[in-house]
Design an enzyme around this catalytic site. Structure first.
Site, PDB file in Angstrom:
ATOM      1  CB  CYS A 113      -0.944  -0.010   1.195  1.00 34.45           C
ATOM      2  SG  CYS A 113      -2.209  -1.299   1.107  1.00 34.45           S
ATOM      3  CG  ASP A 114       3.808   2.548   3.129  1.00 35.51           C
ATOM      4  OD1 ASP A 114       3.114   3.560   3.296  1.00 35.51           O
ATOM      5  OD2 ASP A 114       4.321   1.920   4.059  1.00 35.51           O
TER       6      ASP A 114
END
Length: 399
Positions: free
Chosen positions: A174-175
């Site tokens: 997600c980062d």
């Protein structure tokens, strides 16, 4: 084509980016922009800097992950809570094209450095805020790290083995995805500015970045109300497309077309599967994968990985061994394409880097310096902003 340095201007030459980032998402976004030629000035708190600087392993006292994640950037140490530091930041913002930050929502605004304040001094600024859950909504006030976004965003519900414990994706997906969206948003907003002359505010969240990846899952749910679960390495809708056991480990296969299905059966001596009408099409093979995969593994399990992969490759069947990162970072193919390269660091010396996958023929990504020591460029950047030597010394002293 090997990634040689461009002798002329790079794709983002002349673009100045300010990063007020920590850990992964914002620094990964600005790394992409720096690779493409933007001048990225990383603004860090004096004495401590980005928390990744404290993350090992270390070489000569410097963080190895930081030196890779923050390559091709400049480091400026400013105390943004002080009046002098805030003024320096405002002056820096006047000269910038893009700002990327991933602090808690409202953190820079409370310092008088939010979008409205910076737009007042630079109407053309593209201001990108990355957070766990977005700048508004019921979750906006909560802390949000990658694993929380993976959990709430559904990724952990489909990752891992069936009936196993919840598992996250091995990298902070997600980062990283949010960082890539931020880089794309930056160049898109800069393109829009060419027409309007105005910058804009960009609100990105790890949560929405993770949910945006659920293409197959959304197709099933919105069409049939079906909620997926963990499948190990298997595909959601086709088979065989997964890891299979070999005599000494595992390899992956992707025989999802009629041609590759035939090739797999012939290469492995499984012609009886070709003659079985139950496996006539991809839909049927997926429905019966709990019988099909053991039948394939009965053969692959008796042969070493290298032999299975070689046989399938000769038959034109997509396949690959499952490599660990020790093998990846010494891979012959990546080395032949000069993917890895060394960046110079004033303390660590040469720092091996992962290459950029963006292979632009006319303006290839920059291969410059490793992530800088904390505050290494403070004096030069402030000097370029018009500060006198006495003012720089005073600012460094924290007055």
């Amino acid at each position: 084509m090997t990634p040689e340095q461009s002798p002329g201007p790079m794709a983002l030459s002349g673009i100045r980016v300010i990063e007020v980032g920590a850990f992964m998402a914002a620094p990964f976004a600005t790394m992409q922009l720096a690779d493409l030629g933007a001048e990225v000035i990383k603004v860090e708190q004096p004495d401590v800097g980005d928390p990744v600087r404290s993350t090992g392993p270390f070489a000569q006292g410097e963080s190895s992950p930081f030196a890779r994640l923050n390559r091709n950037k400049k480091s400026v140490a400013l105390d943004l809570k002080s009046g002098a530091g805030k003024e320096a930041m405002l002056r820096l913002a006047r000269s910038a094209d893009v700002l990327v930050e991933n602090l808690r929502p409202g953190a820079l605004r409370r310092l008088g450095l939010g979008y409205e304040e910076l737009r007042a001094v630079n109407p053309g600024l593209v201001y990108i805020s990355i957070s766990g859950w977005g700048q508004d909504g019921p979750l906006a006030h909560l802390a949000g790290l990658d694993i929380m976004a993976q959990a709430r965003g559904g990724l952990m519900s489909i990752t891992g083995a069936p009936d196993g414990a919840p598992a996250k994706v091995g990298v902070p997906i997600c980062d990283l995805t949010c960082g890539l969206y931020a880089a794309l948003a930056a160049v898109s907003a800069l393109r829009a500015r060419e027409h309007t002359g105005a910058g804009q505010f960009v609100d990105l969240s790890l949560y929405e970045a993770g949910v945006s990846l659920a293409i197959w899952e959304a197709g099933k749910y919105f069409a049939a109300g079906e909620v997926g679960g963990p499948l190990g390495s298997a595909h959601q809708s086709t088979a065989p497309y997964q890891a299979v056991r070999t005599a000494d480990g595992w390899c992956t296969v992707g025989a999802i077309t009629a041609k590759t299905w035939t090739g797999l059966c012939q290469a492995l001596g499984l012609t009886e599967l070709l003659e079985d009408d139950r496996y006539a099409d991809a839909h049927d093979r997926h429905a019966l994968r709990h019988e099909l995969i053991p039948a394939i593994e009965a053969v692959t399990g008796e042969r070493p990985t290298a032999e299975v992969v070689t046989a399938l490759e000769k038959a034109g069947v997509p396949c690959a061994p499952i490599a660990d990162y020790g093998e990846v970072f010494t891979d012959e193919h990546l080395s032949a394409r000069e993917f890895f390269w060394d960046a110079e660091h004033p303390v660590m010396g040469p720092v091996r880097q992962l290459g950029s996958p963006m292979r632009l023929s006319a303006t290839p990504p920059r291969r410059g310096t490793a992530g800088p020591p904390l505050g290494a460029d403070t004096t030069q950047v402030l000097r370029d902003l018009g500060y006198t030597e006495d003012e720089i010394e005073s600012l460094r002293a924290g007055s």
